[in-house]
Design a protein around this motif. Sequence first.
Motif, short mmCIF file in Angstrom:
data_model
loop_
_atom_site.label_atom_id
_atom_site.label_comp_id
_atom_site.label_asym_id
_atom_site.label_seq_id
_atom_site.Cartn_x
_atom_site.Cartn_y
_atom_site.Cartn_z
N VAL A 174 0.84 -1.20 0.00
CA VAL A 174 0.00 0.00 0.00
C VAL A 174 0.88 1.25 0.00
O VAL A 174 0.62 2.20 -0.74
N SER A 175 1.94 1.26 0.80
CA SER A 175 2.85 2.41 0.85
C SER A 175 3.49 2.65 -0.50
O SER A 175 3.61 3.81 -0.93
N ARG A 176 3.89 1.60 -1.18
CA ARG A 176 4.49 1.76 -2.51
C ARG A 176 3.48 2.31 -3.51
O ARG A 176 3.82 3.13 -4.36
N MET A 177 2.25 1.83 -3.42
CA MET A 177 1.21 2.33 -4.33
C MET A 177 0.93 3.80 -4.05
O MET A 177 0.75 4.60 -4.98
N GLU A 178 0.90 4.19 -2.78
CA GLU A 178 0.69 5.60 -2.43
C GLU A 178 1.84 6.47 -2.92
O GLU A 178 1.62 7.60 -3.37
N ALA A 179 3.06 5.95 -2.85
CA ALA A 179 4.22 6.72 -3.29
C ALA A 179 4.16 7.00 -4.78
O ALA A 179 4.71 8.00 -5.25
N ASN A 180 3.48 6.15 -5.53
CA ASN A 180 3.35 6.35 -6.97
C ASN A 180 2.06 7.09 -7.35
O ASN A 180 1.80 7.31 -8.52
N ASP A 181 1.28 7.49 -6.35
CA ASP A 181 0.02 8.18 -6.57
C ASP A 181 0.21 9.66 -6.24
O ASP A 181 0.38 10.03 -5.09
N LYS A 182 0.15 10.52 -7.26
CA LYS A 182 0.42 11.94 -7.04
C LYS A 182 -0.55 12.56 -6.03
O LYS A 182 -0.14 13.32 -5.17
N LYS A 183 -1.82 12.23 -6.11
CA LYS A 183 -2.79 12.80 -5.18
C LYS A 183 -2.49 12.38 -3.75
O LYS A 183 -2.58 13.19 -2.82
N ALA A 184 -2.11 11.11 -3.56
CA ALA A 184 -1.79 10.62 -2.21
C ALA A 184 -0.52 11.30 -1.69
O ALA A 184 -0.44 11.65 -0.52
N ARG A 185 0.46 11.50 -2.57
CA ARG A 185 1.70 12.20 -2.16
C ARG A 185 1.39 13.62 -1.74
O ARG A 185 1.89 14.10 -0.72
N ASP A 186 0.57 14.31 -2.53
CA ASP A 186 0.20 15.69 -2.20
C ASP A 186 -0.54 15.75 -0.86
O ASP A 186 -0.28 16.62 -0.04
N GLN A 187 -1.45 14.80 -0.63
CA GLN A 187 -2.20 14.78 0.63
C GLN A 187 -1.27 14.53 1.80
O GLN A 187 -1.39 15.16 2.85
N LYS A 188 -0.30 13.63 1.63
CA LYS A 188 0.66 13.33 2.71
C LYS A 188 1.50 14.56 3.02
O LYS A 188 1.76 14.86 4.18
#
Length: 79
Positions: free
Chosen positions: A43-57
Amino acid sequence: MSTKKEITIVFKVSEAEYARAVPYIGEEKHRHYWARNAFFEKVSRMEANDKKARDQKMLTDAGYINELIKKGLINIKNS
């Protein structure tokens, strides 16, 4: 008394697939812990590749860091 809602995830693997993992899992009693960690790693790897998730983090982290600055726990000095 509050009850924390949890979701159970069950999956099956072949004997050959499990045999590949045995050197990393160790004892059989640890496989639940290992599978849970593998799930969160993916899940962490998928979030790292998701621009929206990166921006939210980054926004969440920025809010946390700003609170630490306000409390004086982080000092930023001008160069």
